[in-house]
Design a protein around this motif. Sequence first.
Motif, PDB file in Angstrom:
ATOM      1  N   VAL A  32      45.858  32.379  38.777  1.00  0.00           N
ATOM      2  CA  VAL A  32      45.021  32.360  37.506  1.00  0.00           C
ATOM      3  C   VAL A  32      46.089  32.482  36.708  1.00  0.00           C
ATOM      4  CG1 VAL A  32      43.681  33.718  36.305  1.00  0.00           C
ATOM      5  CG2 VAL A  32      43.152  33.490  38.606  1.00  0.00           C
ATOM      6  N   GLY A  33      46.178  31.667  35.534  1.00  0.00           N
ATOM      7  CA  GLY A  33      47.307  31.544  34.545  1.00  0.00           C
ATOM      8  C   GLY A  33      47.009  32.880  33.625  1.00  0.00           C
ATOM      9  N   GLU A  34      48.279  33.104  32.949  1.00  0.00           N
ATOM     10  CA  GLU A  34      48.315  34.108  31.909  1.00  0.00           C
ATOM     11  C   GLU A  34      47.096  33.888  30.792  1.00  0.00           C
ATOM     12  OE1 GLU A  34      51.334  36.110  28.783  1.00  0.00           O
ATOM     13  OE2 GLU A  34      52.172  35.259  30.700  1.00  0.00           O
ATOM     14  N   ALA A  35      47.103  32.646  30.277  1.00  0.00           N
ATOM     15  CA  ALA A  35      46.254  32.272  29.309  1.00  0.00           C
ATOM     16  C   ALA A  35      44.885  32.618  29.603  1.00  0.00           C
ATOM     17  CB  ALA A  35      46.346  30.858  29.021  1.00  0.00           C
ATOM     18  N   ASP A  36      44.616  32.053  30.832  1.00  0.00           N
ATOM     19  CA  ASP A  36      43.289  32.521  31.335  1.00  0.00           C
ATOM     20  C   ASP A  36      42.833  33.834  31.184  1.00  0.00           C
ATOM     21  OD1 ASP A  36      42.705  29.877  31.966  1.00  0.00           O
ATOM     22  OD2 ASP A  36      43.368  29.856  34.021  1.00  0.00           O
TER      23      ASP A  36
ATOM     24  N   LEU B 124      47.947  43.310  31.317  1.00  0.00           N
ATOM     25  CA  LEU B 124      48.378  41.732  31.927  1.00  0.00           C
ATOM     26  C   LEU B 124      49.432  41.559  32.923  1.00  0.00           C
ATOM     27  CD1 LEU B 124      47.939  38.862  31.083  1.00  0.00           C
ATOM     28  CD2 LEU B 124      49.560  39.091  29.361  1.00  0.00           C
ATOM     29  N   ARG B 125      50.225  42.518  32.657  1.00  0.00           N
ATOM     30  CA  ARG B 125      51.531  42.375  33.782  1.00  0.00           C
ATOM     31  C   ARG B 125      50.949  43.036  35.095  1.00  0.00           C
ATOM     32  NH1 ARG B 125      55.033  44.606  30.742  1.00  0.00           N
ATOM     33  NH2 ARG B 125      54.620  46.723  30.899  1.00  0.00           N
ATOM     34  N   LYS B 126      50.269  44.117  35.221  1.00  0.00           N
ATOM     35  CA  LYS B 126      49.549  44.454  36.470  1.00  0.00           C
ATOM     36  C   LYS B 126      48.479  43.519  36.964  1.00  0.00           C
ATOM     37  CE  LYS B 126      46.712  47.835  38.732  1.00  0.00           C
ATOM     38  NZ  LYS B 126      47.266  47.547  39.902  1.00  0.00           N
ATOM     39  N   LEU B 127      47.936  42.899  36.236  1.00  0.00           N
ATOM     40  CA  LEU B 127      46.807  41.974  36.870  1.00  0.00           C
ATOM     41  C   LEU B 127      47.759  40.439  37.324  1.00  0.00           C
ATOM     42  CD1 LEU B 127      44.073  42.021  34.083  1.00  0.00           C
ATOM     43  CD2 LEU B 127      44.077  43.281  36.485  1.00  0.00           C
ATOM     44  N   MET B 128      48.575  40.108  36.335  1.00  0.00           N
ATOM     45  CA  MET B 128      49.289  38.817  37.013  1.00  0.00           C
ATOM     46  C   MET B 128      50.088  39.325  38.102  1.00  0.00           C
ATOM     47  SD  MET B 128      48.847  36.386  34.970  1.00  0.00           S
ATOM     48  CE  MET B 128      50.050  35.399  35.400  1.00  0.00           C
ATOM     49  N   GLY B 129      50.851  40.390  38.220  1.00  0.00           N
ATOM     50  CA  GLY B 129      51.677  40.788  39.217  1.00  0.00           C
ATOM     51  C   GLY B 129      50.634  41.052  40.604  1.00  0.00           C
TER      52      GLY B 129
ATOM     53  N   LYS C 206      39.634  51.186  38.548  1.00  0.00           N
ATOM     54  CA  LYS C 206      40.297  52.351  37.931  1.00  0.00           C
ATOM     55  C   LYS C 206      41.663  52.149  37.835  1.00  0.00           C
ATOM     56  CE  LYS C 206      36.561  55.261  39.716  1.00  0.00           C
ATOM     57  NZ  LYS C 206      36.263  56.514  40.516  1.00  0.00           N
ATOM     58  N   GLU C 207      42.604  51.618  38.831  1.00  0.00           N
ATOM     59  CA  GLU C 207      43.823  51.249  38.618  1.00  0.00           C
ATOM     60  C   GLU C 207      44.281  50.461  37.401  1.00  0.00           C
ATOM     61  OE1 GLU C 207      45.786  49.626  42.124  1.00  0.00           O
ATOM     62  OE2 GLU C 207      44.813  50.926  43.535  1.00  0.00           O
ATOM     63  N   VAL C 208      43.562  49.455  37.122  1.00  0.00           N
ATOM     64  CA  VAL C 208      43.680  48.916  35.858  1.00  0.00           C
ATOM     65  C   VAL C 208      43.677  49.651  34.581  1.00  0.00           C
ATOM     66  CG1 VAL C 208      42.984  46.931  34.439  1.00  0.00           C
ATOM     67  CG2 VAL C 208      43.132  46.726  36.982  1.00  0.00           C
ATOM     68  N   VAL C 209      42.829  50.480  34.732  1.00  0.00           N
ATOM     69  CA  VAL C 209      42.494  51.426  33.511  1.00  0.00           C
ATOM     70  C   VAL C 209      43.663  52.141  33.329  1.00  0.00           C
ATOM     71  CG1 VAL C 209      41.044  53.272  32.201  1.00  0.00           C
ATOM     72  CG2 VAL C 209      40.066  51.257  33.263  1.00  0.00           C
ATOM     73  N   ALA C 210      44.043  52.748  34.441  1.00  0.00           N
ATOM     74  CA  ALA C 210      45.178  53.925  34.502  1.00  0.00           C
ATOM     75  C   ALA C 210      46.419  53.193  34.030  1.00  0.00           C
ATOM     76  CB  ALA C 210      45.581  54.324  35.744  1.00  0.00           C
ATOM     77  N   ALA C 211      46.652  51.748  34.319  1.00  0.00           N
ATOM     78  CA  ALA C 211      47.984  51.060  33.857  1.00  0.00           C
ATOM     79  C   ALA C 211      48.195  51.178  32.285  1.00  0.00           C
ATOM     80  CB  ALA C 211      47.986  49.339  34.138  1.00  0.00           C
ATOM     81  N   GLU C 212      47.016  51.147  31.726  1.00  0.00           N
ATOM     82  CA  GLU C 212      47.244  51.197  30.274  1.00  0.00           C
ATOM     83  C   GLU C 212      47.699  52.428  29.806  1.00  0.00           C
ATOM     84  OE1 GLU C 212      45.253  50.376  25.918  1.00  0.00           O
ATOM     85  OE2 GLU C 212      44.427  49.413  27.671  1.00  0.00           O
ATOM     86  N   PHE C 213      47.433  53.401  30.413  1.00  0.00           N
ATOM     87  CA  PHE C 213      47.847  54.894  29.967  1.00  0.00           C
ATOM     88  C   PHE C 213      49.105  55.033  30.344  1.00  0.00           C
ATOM     89  CE2 PHE C 213      43.109  55.394  30.231  1.00  0.00           C
ATOM     90  CZ  PHE C 213      42.880  55.388  28.853  1.00  0.00           C
TER      91      PHE C 213
END
Length: 107
Positions: free
Chosen positions: A83-87, A69-74, A53-60
Amino acid sequence: MTTFDKREEAFEKKFALDEEETFKAIARRNRLMGLWVAEKLGKSGAAADAYAKEVVAAEFEEGGDKAVLRKLMGDLSARGVAVGEADIVQRMAELLVIAIAQVKAGT
């Protein structure tokens, strides 16, 4: 109402439906990404669902794929998960195809 007006109205309705499906598919893709990353972070059950749910909210909150992408990478980096950005970008593309199919199937 003329035939042209009816046709125009039909195109407008189709456009609105397509936009709604796209919105739902992207939100679903982000949820699936959240669950995928949650697993990598060692989260399961309610914690994984909350993270998704946090990931979904990050887009909004920040807008767009770059925010997700920034949230996941962080989050992955903060936990020392390599886990690489390309992955992640590749997985986002794969999950978008799945999400579109699910939305079109109504599941």
